[in-house]
Design an enzyme around this catalytic site. Sequence first.
Site, PDB file in Angstrom:
ATOM      1  N   ASP A   1       0.856  -1.191   0.000  1.00 17.27           N
ATOM      2  CA  ASP A   1       0.000   0.000   0.000  1.00 17.27           C
ATOM      3  C   ASP A   1       0.895   1.245   0.000  1.00 17.27           C
ATOM      4  OD1 ASP A   1      -2.965   1.002   0.631  1.00 17.27           O
ATOM      5  OD2 ASP A   1      -1.549   2.232   1.784  1.00 17.27           O
TER       6      ASP A   1
ATOM      7  N   GLU B   1      -4.850   2.186  -4.001  1.00 13.53           N
ATOM      8  CA  GLU B   1      -3.392   2.208  -3.998  1.00 13.53           C
ATOM      9  C   GLU B   1      -2.800   0.921  -3.430  1.00 13.53           C
ATOM     10  OE1 GLU B   1      -4.726   4.354  -0.212  1.00 13.53           O
ATOM     11  OE2 GLU B   1      -5.414   4.036  -2.257  1.00 13.53           O
TER      12      GLU B   1
END
Length: 620
Positions: A484, A527
């Site tokens: 992430d 993301e």
Amino acid sequence: MRIRTKVSILILLSTLAMVVMLAGVSLLSFRSTSLENEREHGEMASELARNELLLSFLAGDYDHEALEKHIRSHIADLHEIRIVRTQATEKQYGKGTHEPNDAEKIALRTGTSNDRMIETAEGVKYQYITPYYAEKTCLQCHDVNEGTLLGLVNIELDLTDQRASALSSTYALIAAFIVFAIVLGYILRQLLMPIVATATSMRDVVAHAKEGNFSGRMEEGRNDELGQVATQTNHLMDTLEQSFGTIIKEVESMEVHSITTGEGNLLTRTVDSVKTMVGAVRFKQTIEEDRNLGDVYERIFQALTDTFQIKRFSLYEVNHDKQLMKLIYAHGLPEEQTLWCNPEVNVDSSACRACRTAHDVNSEEEENICTSFAGNRICSKDEIHLHHFCIPLMQGGRIGVVLQIIHADSEAAEIKKKLPFIRTYFSEASPVIESKRLTEVLHASTLKDPMTDLYNRRFLDQFKSRLIASAQRSKKKIGLLMCDVDFFKDTNDTYGHKVGDTVLIATANILAKAIRPSDYVIRYGGEEFLVVISEAEEEKTLEIAERIRKTLEENQFNAEGSTFNKTLSIGVAIYADDSDDLDKCIHLADTALYVAKDTGRNQVIRYQEGMEKEDSDNEG
């Protein structure tokens, strides 16, 4: 043997046989007739001699020599007469003039008449021997019983002149027969020669037709059955020539490339055209039912090796978006070689002349026409000179695949014959390949993220069963990295979504470069990225995770004239060490990721037992 020769020999032999037969019949007839006539003549002479002998005995004249002279003077053609007495006569009148010879002894012993032809150097003689017996009249002079054998008369008649006359007649007859046979032979020849000429002409026409050449014609003009045969045969040849010519033109009009050269056997060309079209259509029907493009390429491989028996070839798939060529297979290479061309064609499609120009490339016409061909360098130790023929296959208005055929000098003629047929197969396969590629592209588009070109979660849902089966089969582990981008929302808020997209794309590229071809990178959402490492070991998986984190950390981004850096938090879990459920392991990697974020970010955290509980407590 030609029929003309056979007819001539037949006429000659028939004439000779007729002459020999007539001559033989004549000679046999002469002999038979002569024997019969001379037998009658001999019987008459013998009867005359016997009567004269009887009269001489009655007159008391027992001089046979004088009697023989007398008889000889009265019988024409009489060569010799012998009167021979038996013992009964000799006992009464003494020995006669002649002692019996062998033939006469037989007649005396058997008491029967006999005759024969005698061939001597002087001529031909007919001998007739007849015994005579005592009758009532004879008993006046002979002291014997009635029926006693008294002697015999041996008469020889000279037939030399008769034979000469008969032979002259026979020769004249034979001469007449020969003249007749010659005239008959000439007439037969005149009658048979048109038939022979028609048969010969038809033979030539049929022989040409058998070879596929229907241009042969027979000479017409006769007003009989032979003329009708010639006319009907020519009409048949016209029909066949037009029919097969039309067929091959129609077949060739269906093909992108003509499979014939327009020369040679029309029948063979037509049959080859039809066979090729049928084979190509069946090939197309088969590959249409194949599951995917890989199966189609495999079937093309089999056609090249089995059907066409090509020893060396390559097949490339062109990716115009990325300007590269993907090697499907290269066949016939020496050991430790992977390409027939320079490796640059794999990363730059313009290095392939056929792909760049969309034209056939034939090194036989120009030796170094394509500088990317490396076959002669690769096979320099084999001391053979290689040529290459590259065929670009159009799909959707641009090059879809490129077929490269490599051959030695000794194989050039055979390859030249096979190329048109190979083209036909590829022309039929082209729309199927295009359709399969489009289907795969469309399918891939549903499994990939359009912005990063990474696989999406749908891909994971579809392929995780294969991942699990592969791991269980190989008894290997699967490394799971849940990644992430730290503070990504701040990047969007500060620099805008366009810069945020650039960060995501850069992150995707870093992840993709860090793994092997057998591994996967999946955009898990927003993301977040999931890296799946097959056949993983824990230590190696952690090294990869750390390398990814460090690479992103060192990467600089530009936005509005300034630069900035981003970091990555990574959670690691191992299937099946942490769980024998892949979905559970992914969740555990995600749990480790949240721990990494909660404990400072920009770090790699290996899942440990109990983290789930800590994560729940933090959420609480």
